[in-house]
Design a protein around this motif. Structure first.
Motif, mmCIF file in Angstrom:
data_model
loop_
_atom_site.group_PDB
_atom_site.id
_atom_site.type_symbol
_atom_site.label_atom_id
_atom_site.label_comp_id
_atom_site.label_asym_id
_atom_site.label_seq_id
_atom_site.Cartn_x
_atom_site.Cartn_y
_atom_site.Cartn_z
ATOM 1 N N GLY A 31 2.098 6.519 -13.997
ATOM 2 C CA GLY A 31 3.389 6.072 -13.493
ATOM 3 C C GLY A 31 4.468 7.119 -13.676
ATOM 4 O O GLY A 31 5.262 7.374 -12.770
ATOM 5 N N LEU A 41 2.684 -0.212 -10.928
ATOM 6 C CA LEU A 41 1.414 0.451 -10.624
ATOM 7 C C LEU A 41 0.245 -0.467 -10.975
ATOM 8 O O LEU A 41 -0.724 -0.557 -10.218
ATOM 9 C CB LEU A 41 1.308 1.780 -11.368
ATOM 10 C CG LEU A 41 0.032 2.589 -11.149
ATOM 11 C CD1 LEU A 41 -0.222 2.843 -9.664
ATOM 12 C CD2 LEU A 41 0.100 3.894 -11.922
ATOM 13 N N LEU A 59 1.244 9.450 -5.589
ATOM 14 C CA LEU A 59 -0.012 9.113 -6.261
ATOM 15 C C LEU A 59 -1.139 10.043 -5.812
ATOM 16 O O LEU A 59 -1.949 10.487 -6.633
ATOM 17 C CB LEU A 59 -0.398 7.660 -5.991
ATOM 18 C CG LEU A 59 0.361 6.611 -6.778
ATOM 19 C CD1 LEU A 59 0.074 5.221 -6.229
ATOM 20 C CD2 LEU A 59 0.015 6.683 -8.255
#
Length: 81
Positions: A31, A41, A59
């Motif tokens: 995160g 998340l 990500l």
């Protein structure tokens, strides 16, 4: 990271969680690197929340998926996220 590290982790887990675990990252660390709240998340990994294209680009970069990040970047709000 290679397929042999991801396969055992996938056993029933979401692909996003499998990537995170294969990279040895906690929710907090992933995160932090992706500028996402770890609780959010977690919800995304469990399919309880959605995620923006901008967050997907971040990500993808955190998980070393440069080609995916490149494909998604034009759809991010700033065109590169």
């Amino acid at each position: 990271m290679n397929a042999s590290r991801v396969a055992p982790v996938l056993d029933g887990a979401s692909p996003l969680r499998a990537l995170r675990v294969a990279h040895g990252l906690s929710l907090g660390e992933a995160g932090k690197r992706a500028a996402l709240d770890p609780a959010h998340l977690s919800r995304v990994e469990r399919g309880l929340a959605g995620v923006s294209v901008d967050a997907l680009v971040r990500l993808a970069r955190v998980y070393g998926l440069a080609d995916l990040a490149k494909l998604l970047a034009p759809y991010a709000r700033d065109g590169r996220s």
